[in-house]
Design an enzyme around this catalytic site. Structure first.
Site, PDB file in Angstrom:
ATOM      1  N   ASP A 288      51.815  36.411  37.305  1.00 34.20           N
ATOM      2  CA  ASP A 288      51.470  37.838  37.417  1.00 34.20           C
ATOM      3  C   ASP A 288      50.352  38.006  38.444  1.00 34.20           C
ATOM      4  O   ASP A 288      49.233  38.380  38.106  1.00 34.20           O
ATOM      5  CB  ASP A 288      51.040  38.369  36.034  1.00 34.20           C
ATOM      6  CG  ASP A 288      50.770  39.863  36.048  1.00 34.20           C
ATOM      7  OD1 ASP A 288      51.224  40.542  36.995  1.00 34.20           O
ATOM      8  OD2 ASP A 288      50.114  40.356  35.110  1.00 34.20           O
TER       9      ASP A 288
ATOM     10  N   PHE B   7      47.357  33.631  36.563  1.00 31.36           N
ATOM     11  CA  PHE B   7      46.755  34.958  36.783  1.00 31.36           C
ATOM     12  C   PHE B   7      46.640  35.679  35.431  1.00 31.36           C
ATOM     13  O   PHE B   7      47.177  36.764  35.236  1.00 31.36           O
ATOM     14  CB  PHE B   7      47.575  35.798  37.779  1.00 31.36           C
ATOM     15  CG  PHE B   7      47.919  35.089  39.060  1.00 31.36           C
ATOM     16  CD1 PHE B   7      47.003  35.043  40.117  1.00 31.36           C
ATOM     17  CD2 PHE B   7      49.135  34.443  39.215  1.00 31.36           C
ATOM     18  CE1 PHE B   7      47.325  34.383  41.305  1.00 31.36           C
ATOM     19  CE2 PHE B   7      49.461  33.778  40.394  1.00 31.36           C
ATOM     20  CZ  PHE B   7      48.554  33.753  41.441  1.00 31.36           C
TER      21      PHE B   7
ATOM     22  N   CYS C 180      53.430  43.503  41.382  1.00 31.25           N
ATOM     23  CA  CYS C 180      52.870  44.852  41.232  1.00 31.25           C
ATOM     24  C   CYS C 180      52.635  45.497  42.593  1.00 31.25           C
ATOM     25  O   CYS C 180      51.936  46.497  42.695  1.00 31.25           O
ATOM     26  CB  CYS C 180      51.582  44.806  40.409  1.00 31.25           C
ATOM     27  SG  CYS C 180      50.299  43.799  41.141  1.00 31.25           S
TER      28      CYS C 180
ATOM     29  N   ALA D 298      44.326  29.998  41.628  1.00 31.62           N
ATOM     30  CA  ALA D 298      45.681  29.784  41.112  1.00 31.62           C
ATOM     31  C   ALA D 298      46.580  29.119  42.149  1.00 31.62           C
ATOM     32  O   ALA D 298      47.440  28.306  41.800  1.00 31.62           O
ATOM     33  CB  ALA D 298      46.286  31.105  40.666  1.00 31.62           C
TER      34      ALA D 298
ATOM     35  N   ASP E 187      42.928  31.773  35.735  1.00 28.20           N
ATOM     36  CA  ASP E 187      42.558  32.932  36.556  1.00 28.20           C
ATOM     37  C   ASP E 187      41.376  32.538  37.444  1.00 28.20           C
ATOM     38  O   ASP E 187      40.586  31.660  37.082  1.00 28.20           O
ATOM     39  CB  ASP E 187      42.174  34.124  35.672  1.00 28.20           C
ATOM     40  CG  ASP E 187      42.257  35.442  36.437  1.00 28.20           C
ATOM     41  OD1 ASP E 187      43.283  36.144  36.305  1.00 28.20           O
ATOM     42  OD2 ASP E 187      41.307  35.772  37.187  1.00 28.20           O
TER      43      ASP E 187
ATOM     44  N   ARG F 158      54.489  41.864  27.631  1.00 32.19           N
ATOM     45  CA  ARG F 158      53.884  40.734  26.895  1.00 32.19           C
ATOM     46  C   ARG F 158      54.697  40.427  25.647  1.00 32.19           C
ATOM     47  O   ARG F 158      54.943  39.260  25.326  1.00 32.19           O
ATOM     48  CB  ARG F 158      52.443  41.082  26.527  1.00 32.19           C
ATOM     49  CG  ARG F 158      51.557  41.192  27.752  1.00 32.19           C
ATOM     50  CD  ARG F 158      50.118  41.586  27.395  1.00 32.19           C
ATOM     51  NE  ARG F 158      49.356  41.750  28.619  1.00 32.19           N
ATOM     52  CZ  ARG F 158      48.636  42.817  28.937  1.00 32.19           C
ATOM     53  NH1 ARG F 158      48.525  43.828  28.087  1.00 32.19           N
ATOM     54  NH2 ARG F 158      47.994  42.878  30.077  1.00 32.19           N
TER      55      ARG F 158
HETATM   56  N1  SAH Z   1      48.363  38.890  33.600  1.00 30.88           N
HETATM   57  C1  SAH Z   1      47.161  39.686  33.465  1.00 30.88           C
HETATM   58  C2  SAH Z   1      46.889  40.568  34.650  1.00 30.88           C
HETATM   59  C3  SAH Z   1      46.809  39.855  35.984  1.00 30.88           C
HETATM   60  S1  SAH Z   1      46.133  40.797  37.268  1.00 30.88           S
HETATM   61  C4  SAH Z   1      47.221  40.475  32.172  1.00 30.88           C
HETATM   62  O1  SAH Z   1      48.253  40.464  31.508  1.00 30.88           O
HETATM   63  O2  SAH Z   1      46.239  41.128  31.833  1.00 30.88           O
HETATM   64  C5  SAH Z   1      45.919  39.607  38.503  1.00 30.88           C
HETATM   65  C6  SAH Z   1      44.861  38.570  38.221  1.00 30.88           C
HETATM   66  O3  SAH Z   1      44.873  37.655  39.311  1.00 30.88           O
HETATM   67  C7  SAH Z   1      43.439  39.087  38.137  1.00 30.88           C
HETATM   68  O4  SAH Z   1      42.933  38.772  36.866  1.00 30.88           O
HETATM   69  C8  SAH Z   1      42.673  38.307  39.223  1.00 30.88           C
HETATM   70  O5  SAH Z   1      41.380  37.885  38.790  1.00 30.88           O
HETATM   71  C9  SAH Z   1      43.562  37.138  39.437  1.00 30.88           C
HETATM   72  N2  SAH Z   1      43.482  36.519  40.769  1.00 30.88           N
HETATM   73  C10 SAH Z   1      43.475  37.101  41.968  1.00 30.88           C
HETATM   74  N3  SAH Z   1      43.458  36.166  42.948  1.00 30.88           N
HETATM   75  C11 SAH Z   1      43.459  34.956  42.327  1.00 30.88           C
HETATM   76  C12 SAH Z   1      43.465  33.603  42.782  1.00 30.88           C
HETATM   77  N4  SAH Z   1      43.472  33.314  44.074  1.00 30.88           N
HETATM   78  N5  SAH Z   1      43.470  32.632  41.860  1.00 30.88           N
HETATM   79  C13 SAH Z   1      43.474  32.912  40.547  1.00 30.88           C
HETATM   80  N6  SAH Z   1      43.481  34.170  40.058  1.00 30.88           N
HETATM   81  C14 SAH Z   1      43.475  35.175  40.947  1.00 30.88           C
END
Ligand code: SAH
Length: 403
Positions: free
Chosen positions: A307, A236, A347, A287, A259, A220
């Site tokens: 992410d 995300f 990840c 997303a 998200d 970050r």
């Molecule tokens: N960037 C974040 C972590 C992301 S983890 C940080 O720094 O804390 C992945 C994220 O993707 C989760 O919050 C989950 O809710 C979201 N996610 C999963 N599938 C999704 C979708 N189809 N559309 C939007 N968000 C999604």
């Protein structure tokens, strides 16, 4: 190391000829296919000593016939058996490591124990401002919960200890972990941690993973460095980790966080407000749909962060996962103005760094845009990679400039 002989009184797990080598190499997983026989006196969850060619001692492990990993190995020294004291020493060493890195302090969020990387295969211990969340991912650790909890109390006296498991992992290990508070109380009012000078509210009861994505802490800050005066899209975003760093540390002109989880977006909004950030807005929407909408509308940004969640948990689905990464990154690049910054993460442990890079190669070629990799990063320093267990490295984070 000098060749060691097994000791009396501990059941033996005898390896097939020539199967001992990788395990002498200190990889902690002994697969079913490596074994000739395992003493029936050792029940699943019990300690065994692995015996290799010529009856040599290899390691102490904990057996679980229900798992493809028939034994998880914890000590390669015959003089260091898996006593209660052994587990306590392992935990203490892991916690001391974080202390030395300056990560373990009262208001911090920090991974105190990262499974194999800390010699404790199947156990994750996260610390959030005094509260501890365990992820128990192996029978070996579930059987030793009492010892682990007692040691944590002695070492860091947490305000509460709760536990979770991951459904897929539990099935593979033949264990059932009910999410529960093992000790103390998880307060009903919010808990806050401070990360890079930003305060984040945590959702310890219903949150994802163990409550916060600690593994992106340093990414970050690294990403924020490129955002001065820029319009940033954080796809995300969960509780706003990258978004808030972009606005507060990076001086972004505007941040939009997306998200799919309503709960995550509520957290992100509260986090922005708490940190006095007024130029970030958050939206709860799928997303993948939203990326398409933005591309179709011809929207442009100066920086895009991608992410996404894990696209595959198995090796079998790697190709589909790579296609999904291609697709999402192709759209991310389409949204960037020339000279824009792409922060793209994966990840999925089964997707290698090389494969991920090849995916970006495909994106560059198909879109006709030049992509320069400025930084190739991985997880934060409290999620180290154990050199003898490369599986401990799962997070890829590439910071790129796109012409
Ligand atoms: N960037 C974040 C972590 C992301 S983890 C940080 O720094 O804390 C992945 C994220 O993707 C989760 O919050 C989950 O809710 C979201 N996610 C999963 N599938 C999704 C979708 N189809 N559309 C939007 N968000 C999604």
């Amino acid at each position: 190391m000098a060749q060691q002989l097994p000791v009396e009184g501990i059941p033996k797990a005898v390896l097939l000829p020539r199967k001992a080598q990788p395990l002498y190499g200190r990889h902690p997983w002994a697969l079913h296919s490596a074994f000739d026989k395992i003493d029936s006196s050792a029940a699943d969850g019990d300690v065994v000593q692995l015996v290799g060619d010529h009856g040599r001692f290899v390691a102490y492990g904990v057996v679980n016939r229900k798992s493809r990993i028939n034994a998880r190995l914890y000590s390669w020294n015959v003089d260091e058996p898996l006593t209660d004291d052994f587990w306590k020493r392992k935990l203490a060493a892991a916690i001391d490591g974080r202390r030395q890195l300056g990560l373990f302090h009262e208001n911090a969020g920090c991974r105190l124990v990262y499974s194999e990387a800390d010699g404790l295969s199947g156990l994750i211990v996260d610390y959030f401002a005094g509260h501890v969340v365990l992820q128990v991912n192996a029978l070996a650790m579930e059987k030793r919960l009492d010892v682990i909890v007692a040691a944590l109390n002695e070492l860091i006296a947490p305000k509460s200890i709760s536990m979770r498991g991951e459904a897929g992992v539990q099935k593979a290990e033949g264990i059932t972990i009910e999410p529960q508070v093992l000790q103390g109380e998880v307060p009903s009012e919010p808990i806050f941690i401070s990360e890079n000078g930003i305060e984040f509210e945590l959702d310890l009861s219903g949150g994802q993973k163990t409550g916060f994505y600690l593994d992106q802490r340093e990414n970050r800050v690294a990403a924020a460095r490129y955002f001065s005066g820029r319009r940033v899209l954080d796809m995300f975003c969960y509780s706003g980790g990258f978004s808030l760093a972009a606005a507060k540390l990076g001086g972004a002109s505007e941040v939009i966080g997306i998200d799919g989880s309503d709960r995550a977006i509520e957290l992100a909004r509260r986090n922005a407000e708490r940190n006095g950030i007024t130029n970030a807005r958050f939206e709860s929407v799928d997303a993948f749909d939203h990326l398409k909408t933005l591309v179709d509308a011809g929207e442009k940004f100066d920086a895009v962060i991608l992410d996404p969640p894990k696209f595959t948990k198995t090796r079998r689905n790697i190709n589909e996962a790579l296609k999904a990464y291609y697709h999402v990154n192709r759209q991310g690049v389409a949204l960037l103005n020339p000279g824009g910054i792409l922060v793209t993460c994966s990840c999925s442990g089964n997707v290698s760094r090389d494969d991920f890079q090849m995916t970006l190669l495909g994106v560059a070629q198909k879109s006709g845009r030049d992509i320069q990799i400025l930084e190739q990063r991985s997880a934060a320093i409290d999620h180290p990679t154990l050199i003898t267990c490369p599986e401990t490295q799962y997070l890829k984070c590439f910071i790129c400039r796109v012409e």
